[in-house]
Design a protein around this motif. Structure first.
Motif, PDB file in Angstrom:
ATOM      1  N   LEU A   1     -30.705   0.423   0.408  1.00 34.69           N
ATOM      2  CA  LEU A   1     -31.816  -0.249   0.461  1.00 34.69           C
ATOM      3  C   LEU A   1     -33.183   0.426   0.610  1.00 34.69           C
ATOM      4  O   LEU A   1     -34.315   0.142   0.535  1.00 34.69           O
ATOM      5  CB  LEU A   1     -32.018  -1.566   1.325  1.00 34.69           C
ATOM      6  CG  LEU A   1     -31.017  -2.608   0.717  1.00 34.69           C
ATOM      7  CD1 LEU A   1     -31.122  -3.829   1.219  1.00 34.69           C
ATOM      8  CD2 LEU A   1     -30.891  -2.829  -0.633  1.00 34.69           C
ATOM      9  N   GLN A   2     -33.047   1.503   1.630  1.00 35.11           N
ATOM     10  CA  GLN A   2     -34.082   2.542   1.643  1.00 35.11           C
ATOM     11  C   GLN A   2     -34.588   3.179   0.296  1.00 35.11           C
ATOM     12  O   GLN A   2     -35.743   3.339   0.033  1.00 35.11           O
ATOM     13  CB  GLN A   2     -33.455   3.512   2.923  1.00 35.11           C
ATOM     14  CG  GLN A   2     -34.676   4.756   2.855  1.00 35.11           C
ATOM     15  CD  GLN A   2     -34.491   5.583   3.870  1.00 35.11           C
ATOM     16  OE1 GLN A   2     -33.686   5.547   4.786  1.00 35.11           O
ATOM     17  NE2 GLN A   2     -34.966   6.888   3.793  1.00 35.11           N
ATOM     18  N   GLY A   3     -33.618   3.740  -0.463  1.00 34.11           N
ATOM     19  CA  GLY A   3     -33.736   4.024  -1.680  1.00 34.11           C
ATOM     20  C   GLY A   3     -34.428   3.371  -2.680  1.00 34.11           C
ATOM     21  O   GLY A   3     -35.430   3.608  -3.274  1.00 34.11           O
ATOM     22  N   ASN A   4     -34.306   2.069  -2.710  1.00 38.28           N
ATOM     23  CA  ASN A   4     -34.622   0.967  -3.235  1.00 38.28           C
ATOM     24  C   ASN A   4     -36.181   0.568  -2.815  1.00 38.28           C
ATOM     25  O   ASN A   4     -37.107   0.550  -3.740  1.00 38.28           O
ATOM     26  CB  ASN A   4     -33.816  -0.389  -3.283  1.00 38.28           C
ATOM     27  CG  ASN A   4     -34.281  -1.536  -4.385  1.00 38.28           C
ATOM     28  OD1 ASN A   4     -34.060  -1.120  -5.455  1.00 38.28           O
ATOM     29  ND2 ASN A   4     -34.860  -2.370  -3.920  1.00 38.28           N
ATOM     30  N   ALA A   5     -36.249   0.705  -1.559  1.00 37.21           N
ATOM     31  CA  ALA A   5     -37.708   0.414  -1.354  1.00 37.21           C
ATOM     32  C   ALA A   5     -38.738   1.590  -1.692  1.00 37.21           C
ATOM     33  O   ALA A   5     -39.850   1.223  -1.982  1.00 37.21           O
ATOM     34  CB  ALA A   5     -37.692   0.456   0.182  1.00 37.21           C
ATOM     35  N   ARG A   6     -38.215   3.135  -1.800  1.00 38.38           N
ATOM     36  CA  ARG A   6     -38.966   3.942  -2.077  1.00 38.38           C
ATOM     37  C   ARG A   6     -39.265   3.608  -3.922  1.00 38.38           C
ATOM     38  O   ARG A   6     -40.492   3.968  -4.244  1.00 38.38           O
ATOM     39  CB  ARG A   6     -38.008   5.214  -2.079  1.00 38.38           C
ATOM     40  CG  ARG A   6     -39.033   6.443  -2.429  1.00 38.38           C
ATOM     41  CD  ARG A   6     -38.102   7.755  -2.054  1.00 38.38           C
ATOM     42  NE  ARG A   6     -36.792   7.634  -2.698  1.00 38.38           N
ATOM     43  CZ  ARG A   6     -35.587   7.555  -2.185  1.00 38.38           C
ATOM     44  NH1 ARG A   6     -35.530   7.187  -0.884  1.00 38.38           N
ATOM     45  NH2 ARG A   6     -34.528   7.772  -3.038  1.00 38.38           N
ATOM     46  N   ARG A   7     -38.128   3.433  -4.350  1.00 40.24           N
ATOM     47  CA  ARG A   7     -38.424   3.411  -5.956  1.00 40.24           C
ATOM     48  C   ARG A   7     -39.209   2.108  -6.287  1.00 40.24           C
ATOM     49  O   ARG A   7     -40.145   2.506  -7.049  1.00 40.24           O
ATOM     50  CB  ARG A   7     -36.844   3.385  -6.548  1.00 40.24           C
ATOM     51  CG  ARG A   7     -36.161   4.718  -6.507  1.00 40.24           C
ATOM     52  CD  ARG A   7     -34.845   4.552  -7.116  1.00 40.24           C
ATOM     53  NE  ARG A   7     -34.036   3.346  -6.749  1.00 40.24           N
ATOM     54  CZ  ARG A   7     -32.963   3.739  -5.787  1.00 40.24           C
ATOM     55  NH1 ARG A   7     -33.080   4.783  -5.205  1.00 40.24           N
ATOM     56  NH2 ARG A   7     -32.310   2.700  -5.395  1.00 40.24           N
ATOM     57  N   VAL A   8     -38.734   0.930  -5.873  1.00 34.26           N
ATOM     58  CA  VAL A   8     -39.257  -0.175  -6.238  1.00 34.26           C
ATOM     59  C   VAL A   8     -40.812  -0.416  -5.619  1.00 34.26           C
ATOM     60  O   VAL A   8     -41.824  -0.742  -6.215  1.00 34.26           O
ATOM     61  CB  VAL A   8     -38.452  -1.387  -6.087  1.00 34.26           C
ATOM     62  CG1 VAL A   8     -39.269  -2.706  -6.401  1.00 34.26           C
ATOM     63  CG2 VAL A   8     -37.251  -1.322  -6.819  1.00 34.26           C
ATOM     64  N   GLY A   9     -40.980   0.084  -4.388  1.00 32.34           N
ATOM     65  CA  GLY A   9     -42.200   0.163  -3.790  1.00 32.34           C
ATOM     66  C   GLY A   9     -43.183   1.052  -4.330  1.00 32.34           C
ATOM     67  O   GLY A   9     -44.336   0.696  -4.340  1.00 32.34           O
ATOM     68  N   GLY A  10     -42.781   2.283  -4.854  1.00 31.63           N
ATOM     69  CA  GLY A  10     -43.497   3.106  -5.508  1.00 31.63           C
ATOM     70  C   GLY A  10     -44.211   2.446  -6.842  1.00 31.63           C
ATOM     71  O   GLY A  10     -45.223   2.379  -7.086  1.00 31.63           O
ATOM     72  N   LEU A  11     -43.299   1.950  -7.638  1.00 37.93           N
ATOM     73  CA  LEU A  11     -43.628   1.029  -8.752  1.00 37.93           C
ATOM     74  C   LEU A  11     -44.703   0.050  -8.286  1.00 37.93           C
ATOM     75  O   LEU A  11     -45.953  -0.171  -8.914  1.00 37.93           O
ATOM     76  CB  LEU A  11     -42.423   0.469  -9.472  1.00 37.93           C
ATOM     77  CG  LEU A  11     -43.012  -0.553 -10.488  1.00 37.93           C
ATOM     78  CD1 LEU A  11     -43.058   0.344 -11.778  1.00 37.93           C
ATOM     79  CD2 LEU A  11     -41.638  -1.670 -10.644  1.00 37.93           C
ATOM     80  N   LEU A  12     -44.313  -0.643  -7.236  1.00 40.75           N
ATOM     81  CA  LEU A  12     -45.344  -1.802  -6.831  1.00 40.75           C
ATOM     82  C   LEU A  12     -46.467  -1.262  -6.429  1.00 40.75           C
ATOM     83  O   LEU A  12     -47.774  -2.137  -6.915  1.00 40.75           O
ATOM     84  CB  LEU A  12     -44.674  -2.666  -5.785  1.00 40.75           C
ATOM     85  CG  LEU A  12     -45.226  -3.811  -5.347  1.00 40.75           C
ATOM     86  CD1 LEU A  12     -45.600  -5.124  -6.461  1.00 40.75           C
ATOM     87  CD2 LEU A  12     -44.504  -4.712  -4.190  1.00 40.75           C
ATOM     88  N   ILE A  13     -46.760  -0.523  -5.620  1.00 38.70           N
ATOM     89  CA  ILE A  13     -48.022   0.134  -5.254  1.00 38.70           C
ATOM     90  C   ILE A  13     -48.764   0.647  -6.336  1.00 38.70           C
ATOM     91  O   ILE A  13     -50.088   0.264  -6.302  1.00 38.70           O
ATOM     92  CB  ILE A  13     -47.777   0.904  -3.995  1.00 38.70           C
ATOM     93  CG1 ILE A  13     -49.141   0.971  -3.126  1.00 38.70           C
ATOM     94  CG2 ILE A  13     -47.432   2.423  -4.390  1.00 38.70           C
ATOM     95  CD1 ILE A  13     -49.023   1.942  -1.782  1.00 38.70           C
ATOM     96  N   GLU A  14     -48.018   1.198  -7.363  1.00 37.66           N
ATOM     97  CA  GLU A  14     -48.961   1.664  -8.363  1.00 37.66           C
ATOM     98  C   GLU A  14     -49.560   0.470  -9.367  1.00 37.66           C
ATOM     99  O   GLU A  14     -50.736   0.598  -9.599  1.00 37.66           O
ATOM    100  CB  GLU A  14     -47.785   2.657  -9.475  1.00 37.66           C
ATOM    101  CG  GLU A  14     -47.665   4.064  -9.029  1.00 37.66           C
ATOM    102  CD  GLU A  14     -46.831   4.360  -9.866  1.00 37.66           C
ATOM    103  OE1 GLU A  14     -46.575   4.055 -11.183  1.00 37.66           O
ATOM    104  OE2 GLU A  14     -46.302   5.598  -9.764  1.00 37.66           O
TER     105      GLU A  14
END
Length: 427
Positions: A322-335
Motif C-alpha cells: 500500500l505504500q507503493g500504491n500511495a506513491r503511484r495513485v497519490g502521484g496521479l491524484l496530486i497531478e
C-alpha cells in the motif's frame, strides 16, 4: 436540524466540532466508500482523519477483531499479551531505532504525552522545542507544545515550550529563500535560540504538519537540526501519527525524508495502524524508554482486540504494497489536483506527498487565507459525493485530502473530478 444533531448538542461540549451545516451521520462503509443515515454514498478522501488506512470494513481486520473478541477482549498490561508482543516486535523492527522498545497507548495524543514524559525524565529538563504551526494532540501537555493557536486553548503548561522556524516552507520570513538557504536560516535560528536558553529535553516535530495544513520543510531540515541537537544532547521526537505507515508513498516513516540523520530517538505513532481501532504508541531505544524510575501500566493500551486488528492491518498493508500504491495513485491524484488548481484563482498552493495532499485557499489576488471558501468547498464536495477534511495554520483554509491507501486509479480520477466541480462552484 436532525433529532440526532439536537441530542448531540444537548450532551456534548460546545467546543466539540462537527463538519457541515447539516452534520453527517456515517452508518457504514466498504472499501473507499461510506454511507450516511439517509442512504447517500460518498467517496471517502479523509478516512476518519487519516485513520482508515487500508479500507473500510476490511475483511482481514474484521475477522481478526471478531476472533480475538471471541477469545478474550481485555486483560491489561499486567499479564502477558501475545498479540501485543507480536505487534511490538514488528513495529520495533520497522521503526529503524536500534534496541527499540515499544509502549502502546490508545491515541496519538497519549503517545505524544508519553514521549514528553520520557524525554523530560531522561534529560531532567521541562523545556521542549516545537515547531511553529504544529499540532500534537489535545492533552494538557500536548496543547502546551502545539504551535497552532487555533488548537491550543490555554497558555498554562507543565512545560516551557520554545518554537522553532521550519515547518512551513512557503510562508514566513524565510519563504523566499532557496531550499538550501531556507535550511541554513532555520538552523541558524535554532542555534541562536539554544544560545539563549537552558538545555531543552527534546525537539518534537511532525515531518509533515497534519492539522497545520499538510505543510513540510525541505528534505534534510531535520537532519541538519539533528547535528545541532546531538551537540547539545537534545533528543529528537518524530511525531508520525499522521505521516507513518507509508502514507507519503516515498517512505514508510516521515523521518526517512531526513534519513542522513538516522532514526529519531523517540517515534510516536497512532491512527492508521489500527484502521479505525484505537491504537497509539511510542518507540524509543531502551536507554530512553527505561529511564522512568516509577511503576507504570496501561489498562487499555495494548488491548488484545486492538492489537489483533493492528497485526492484521499491518500484514495486509505490507503484503499489498500500500505504500507503493500511495506513491503511484497519490502521484496521479496530486497531478490532477494541481491541474485543477492552476485554473482556480482561489488556490494558492497544492502540496503534499503520496496520499497526503493539501490545497491552500486564499482570497483571489491576495495571500490572505480564506476559511469561508474552504468551508464552502467542503460543503460542495459533500454534495457531489466526496468527503474531505480541512486544516491550516491560523485559519482552516486548507483542504486536506487523505484517502485510504488502497485507493484505485478510477477512484482518484472520480474524486479529482468532484473536487474540480466543488472548487468551481464554491470559489
Amino acid at each position: 436540524m436532525t433529532g440526532l444533531h439536537e441530542r448531540h448538542l444537548a450532551v456534548s461540549p460546545d467546543w466539540l466540532a462537527l463538519y457541515y451545516r447539516q452534520p453527517l451521520e456515517i452508518t457504514h462503509g466498504e472499501g473507499r466508500h461510506v454511507w450516511d443515515a439517509d442512504g447517500n454514498r460518498y467517496l471517502d478522501f479523509f478516512g476518519g482523519i487519516l485513520t482508515t488506512m487500508t479500507a473500510h470494513a476490511l475483511p482481514e481486520v474484521t475477522k481478526a477483531v471478531t476472533e480475538q473478541a471471541g477469545r478474550i477482549i481485555h486483560s491489561s498490561t499486567l499479564y502477558l499479551n501475545r498479540p501485543m508482543v507480536e505487534l511490538a516486535e514488528r513495529i520495533a523492527t520497522l521503526s529503524g531505532i536500534p534496541d527499540a522498545r515499544v509502549f502502546f497507548t490508545t491515541s496519538g495524543t497519549e503517545a505524544n504525552d508519553t514521549a514528553l514524559l520520557l524525554a523530560t525524565a531522561y534529560r531532567r529538563s521541562n523545556q521542549i522545542l516545537a515547531m511553529r504551526n504544529s499540532y500534537h494532540g489535545r492533552s494538557f501537555s500536548a496543547v502546551s507544545i502545539t504551535g497552532n493557536q487555533a488548537w491550543s486553548p490555554t497558555s498554562l503548561s507543565p512545560l516551557q515550550t520554545l518554537y522553532v522556524h521550519g515547518g512551513v516552507r512557503t510562508r514566513g520570513p524565510y519563504a523566499e529563500l532557496s531550499d538550501d538557504r531556507f535550511i541554513k536560516a532555520c538552523v541558524a535560528d535554532l542555534e541562536d535560540l539554544l544560545g539563549h536558553t537552558r538545555e531543552p529535553a527534546a525537539l518534537i516535530a511532525e515531518p509533515i504538519q497534519g492539522v497545520g495544513g499538510f505543510t513540510a520543510p525541505p528534505d534534510g531540515l531535520y537532519a541538519a537540526f539533528r547535528e545541532v541537537l546531538d551537540r547539545h544532547g537534545i533528543l529528537w521526537i518524530s511525531d508520525e501519527v499522521q505521516t507513518g505507515w507509508g502514507r507519503t508513498g516515498e517512505h514508510f516513516w516521515g523521518w526517512q525524508a531526513h534519513a542522513s540523520s538516522g532514526p529519531p530517538d523517540i517515534l510516536t505513532f497512532a491512527k492508521g495502524i489500527g484502521n479505525g481501532m484505537s491504537i497509539g504508541g511510542v518507540v524509543a531505544r531502551a536507554e530512553v524508554m527505561n529511564c522512568l524510575d516509577a511503576n507504570s501500566i496501561s489498562t487499555f493500551g495494548g488491548s488484545p482486540v486492538t492489537m489483533a486488528a493492528g497485526l492484521a492491518n499491518l500484514s495486509y498493508h505490507l503484503e499489498h504494497d500500500l505504500q507503493g500504491n500511495a506513491r503511484r495513485v497519490g502521484g496521479l491524484l496530486i497531478e490532477r489536483i494541481r491541474a485543477v488548481g492552476a485554473g482556480c484563482a482561489a488556490v494558492r498552493e497544492v502540496r503534499g506527498r503520496g496520499l497526503m495532499i493539501g490545497i491552500e485557499l486564499v482570497k483571489p489576488g491576495t495571500d490572505e487565507a480564506d476559511p469561508d471558501a474552504a468551508a464552502a468547498v467542503l460543503e460542495a464536495a459533500r454534495a457531489g459525493g466526496l468527503l474531505i477534511g480541512k486544516g491550516g495554520g491560523h485559519s482552516t483554509s486548507v483542504l486536506r485530502i487523505a484517502p485510504p491507501l488502497s485507493l484505485t486509479v478510477a477512484e482518484a480520477e472520480e474524486g479529482a473530478a468532484i473536487l474540480a466541480d466543488a472548487l468551481q462552484a464554491a470559489t
